[in-house]
Design an enzyme around this catalytic site. Structure first.
Site, PDB file in Angstrom:
ATOM      1  N   ASP A  65       0.848  -1.197   0.000  1.00 39.56           N
ATOM      2  CA  ASP A  65       0.000   0.000   0.000  1.00 39.56           C
ATOM      3  C   ASP A  65       0.881   1.243   0.000  1.00 39.56           C
ATOM      4  O   ASP A  65       1.919   1.261   0.660  1.00 39.56           O
ATOM      5  CB  ASP A  65      -0.853   0.043   1.286  1.00 39.56           C
ATOM      6  N   ASP A  71       0.007   7.247   8.316  1.00 33.59           N
ATOM      7  CA  ASP A  71       0.443   5.875   8.621  1.00 33.59           C
ATOM      8  C   ASP A  71       1.777   5.917   9.352  1.00 33.59           C
ATOM      9  O   ASP A  71       1.999   5.270  10.377  1.00 33.59           O
ATOM     10  CB  ASP A  71       0.706   5.123   7.298  1.00 33.59           C
ATOM     11  N   GLU A  94       2.406  -3.559  10.882  1.00 35.38           N
ATOM     12  CA  GLU A  94       2.157  -3.745   9.453  1.00 35.38           C
ATOM     13  C   GLU A  94       3.130  -2.925   8.638  1.00 35.38           C
ATOM     14  O   GLU A  94       3.485  -3.271   7.523  1.00 35.38           O
ATOM     15  CB  GLU A  94       0.726  -3.345   9.069  1.00 35.38           C
ATOM     16  N   GLU A  95       3.586  -1.810   9.213  1.00 40.05           N
ATOM     17  CA  GLU A  95       4.437  -0.892   8.461  1.00 40.05           C
ATOM     18  C   GLU A  95       5.911  -1.288   8.468  1.00 40.05           C
ATOM     19  O   GLU A  95       6.724  -0.655   7.804  1.00 40.05           O
ATOM     20  CB  GLU A  95       4.305   0.538   9.028  1.00 40.05           C
ATOM     21  N   ASP A 116      -1.492  -2.820  13.818  1.00 40.12           N
ATOM     22  CA  ASP A 116      -1.674  -2.131  12.545  1.00 40.12           C
ATOM     23  C   ASP A 116      -1.911  -0.681  12.945  1.00 40.12           C
ATOM     24  O   ASP A 116      -2.976  -0.355  13.470  1.00 40.12           O
ATOM     25  CB  ASP A 116      -2.878  -2.719  11.795  1.00 40.12           C
ATOM     26  N   LEU A 118      -2.515   2.260  11.532  1.00 37.14           N
ATOM     27  CA  LEU A 118      -3.612   3.057  11.003  1.00 37.14           C
ATOM     28  C   LEU A 118      -4.247   2.322   9.831  1.00 37.14           C
ATOM     29  O   LEU A 118      -3.950   2.555   8.671  1.00 37.14           O
ATOM     30  CB  LEU A 118      -3.113   4.443  10.576  1.00 37.14           C
ATOM     31  N   ASP A 119      -5.159   1.417  10.199  1.00 37.57           N
ATOM     32  CA  ASP A 119      -5.801   0.591   9.176  1.00 37.57           C
ATOM     33  C   ASP A 119      -6.866   1.407   8.438  1.00 37.57           C
ATOM     34  O   ASP A 119      -7.587   2.192   9.046  1.00 37.57           O
ATOM     35  CB  ASP A 119      -6.458  -0.620   9.842  1.00 37.57           C
ATOM     36  N   GLU A 283      -4.530  -8.020  12.537  1.00 35.76           N
ATOM     37  CA  GLU A 283      -5.871  -7.600  12.090  1.00 35.76           C
ATOM     38  C   GLU A 283      -6.887  -8.679  12.475  1.00 35.76           C
ATOM     39  O   GLU A 283      -7.713  -8.484  13.363  1.00 35.76           O
ATOM     40  CB  GLU A 283      -5.893  -7.342  10.570  1.00 35.76           C
TER      41      GLU A 283
HETATM   42  P1  P6P Z   1     -10.906  -3.466  -0.364  1.00 36.67           P
HETATM   43  C1  P6P Z   1      -7.949  -1.129   4.113  1.00 36.67           C
HETATM   44  O1  P6P Z   1      -6.990  -1.009   3.075  1.00 36.67           O
HETATM   45  C2  P6P Z   1      -8.109  -2.607   4.409  1.00 36.67           C
HETATM   46  O2  P6P Z   1      -6.904  -3.165   4.795  1.00 36.67           O
HETATM   47  C3  P6P Z   1      -9.180  -2.797   5.484  1.00 36.67           C
HETATM   48  O3  P6P Z   1      -9.241  -1.739   6.370  1.00 36.67           O
HETATM   49  C4  P6P Z   1     -10.454  -2.924   4.683  1.00 36.67           C
HETATM   50  O4  P6P Z   1     -11.412  -3.748   5.315  1.00 36.67           O
HETATM   51  C5  P6P Z   1      -9.978  -3.573   3.387  1.00 36.67           C
HETATM   52  O5  P6P Z   1      -8.588  -3.266   3.250  1.00 36.67           O
HETATM   53  C6  P6P Z   1     -10.723  -3.011   2.204  1.00 36.67           C
HETATM   54  O6  P6P Z   1     -10.219  -3.708   1.064  1.00 36.67           O
HETATM   55  O7  P6P Z   1     -10.229  -4.500  -1.239  1.00 36.67           O
HETATM   56  O8  P6P Z   1     -12.397  -3.750  -0.203  1.00 36.67           O
HETATM   57  O9  P6P Z   1     -10.631  -2.042  -0.726  1.00 36.67           O
END
Ligand code: P6P
Length: 337
Positions: A65, A71, A94-95, A116, A118-119, A283
């Site tokens: 990402d 983040d 995660e980072e 994680d 900042l998810d 997660e």
């Molecule tokens: P998609 C955000 O990037 C994430 O890791 C989660 O927070 C979220 O549920 C998922 O990915 C969303 O993924 O493929 O639906 O955009």
């Protein structure tokens, strides 16, 4: 006469510690440090609309990402809040591709923190809720220095798990295995106050959360289950409503309070090599501990999330999580050949 008792998260954590006679206060100190990091990140996330903190660093994290400044900021804030308290022996984020050792100049403790920071951060510029997810284990290796083996764990070994959701308000939700409790940040006094004591997820919901755009990648069982949810049947509360904002913590938190099911199944474009997206250790596993403590379930479709033994730090897993009856119904469809 005040109807509701005013309980800060600090006091609640101390009260939880009293449930463990052999507790040394070490865990309490760890959680207090974590709440400080949460308040600091909340302050910056709430300013996210301002120019100075926004923008893309251009770097990529292990998930591929694009890393946004927040983040990086959140990752650093957690590390700097947690690295010197003497409660941790190692961290993982995660980072960060590898485990994060505690600097030599600081005392080491017996706990492991994986997070994680900042998810959902790709949503920040659109002012969509984002979140921090954390998982806490006890060190299990006997050597002086912690190793990757202290991080590669089963979810059932967690001593605590939680998340902070930065939304219309900032909430911190955690469990130490004694139920799930939610605290709302009162920015005017800088305290997380108990607002949701002993959260229980409804046994069955009317909401399903999934990225319908991935429908062509789903396995047959998932396709049939989602089609089932869309059929009309008043007796079983169908059709369900689709609620999906693409931010795991926000989607999970809503379903925890209202009931429902969140699904991120594997991509079966190549049936021989199904590809999951969400991460196990920081997660799926922490949210699985929370949902089970709240009376719900978390599964890959064929196995309990908390039973999975991690083999890699950034290992992924399909995540089907939420109300017990809904997850059990999904598993029936998923297991049908
Ligand atoms: P998609 C955000 O990037 C994430 O890791 C989660 O927070 C979220 O549920 C998922 O990915 C969303 O993924 O493929 O639906 O955009």
């Amino acid at each position: 006469m005040q109807k509701h008792k005013v309980v800060t998260i600090q006091r609640h954590i101390v009260e939880q510690e009293r449930l463990f006679p052999r507790a040394t206060g070490d865990f309490t100190g760890l959680m207090w440090d974590l709440t400080l990091a949460a308040k600091t990140i909340s302050r910056e996330v709430n300013k996210a609309g301002l120019a100075d903190i926004l923008g893309i660093t251009g770097e990529q994290n292990v998930s591929g990402d694009t890393v946004k400044k927040l983040d990086v900021y959140a990752n650093e804030r957690i590390f700097k809040a947690m690295d010197h308290g003497g409660h941790l022996c190692v961290m993982a984020s995660e980072e960060n591709e590898d485990i994060i050792p505690i600097p030599d100049e600081f005392p080491k403790g017996k706990y492991v923190l994986m997070f994680d920071p900042l998810d959902g951060s790709s949503n920040i510029d659109a002012n969509v809720s984002v979140g921090t997810i954390f998982s806490i284990h006890r060190k299990k290796t006997t050597g002086k220095e912690a190793t990757i083996e202290d991080c590669l764990r089963k979810g059932t070994e967690q001593v605590a798990a939680g998340y902070i959701v930065y939304g219309s308000s900032t909430m911190m939700v955690y469990t130490t295995g004694q139920g799930v409790h939610g605290f709302t940040l009162d920015p005017s006094i800088g305290e997380f106050l108990l607002s949701h004591e002993n959260i229980k997820i409804p046994s069955k919901g009317k909401i399903y959360s999934i990225n319908e755009g991935n429908a062509n990648t789903w396995d047959e069982g998932t396709k049939k289950y989602i089609a089932y949810l869309k059929e009309s049947d008043a007796a079983t509360g169908r059709p369900y409503s689709l609620r999906y904002i693409g931010s795991l913590v926000a989607d999970f938190h809503r379903n925890l309070l209202y009931g429902g099911i969140f699904l991120y199944p594997a991509d079966y474009k190549d049936p021989k090599k199904p590809k999951a997206k969400l991460r196990l250790l920081y997660e799926a596993a922490p949210l699985a501990l929370i949902v089970e403590q709240a009376g719900g379930l978390a599964s890959t479709g064929k196995e309990r999330i908390l039973d999975i033994q991690a083999a890699e730090l950034h290992q992924k897993a399909p995540l089907i999580i939420g109300s017990k009856e809904d997850v059990l119904m999904y598993e029936k469809f998923f297991k049908q050949k």
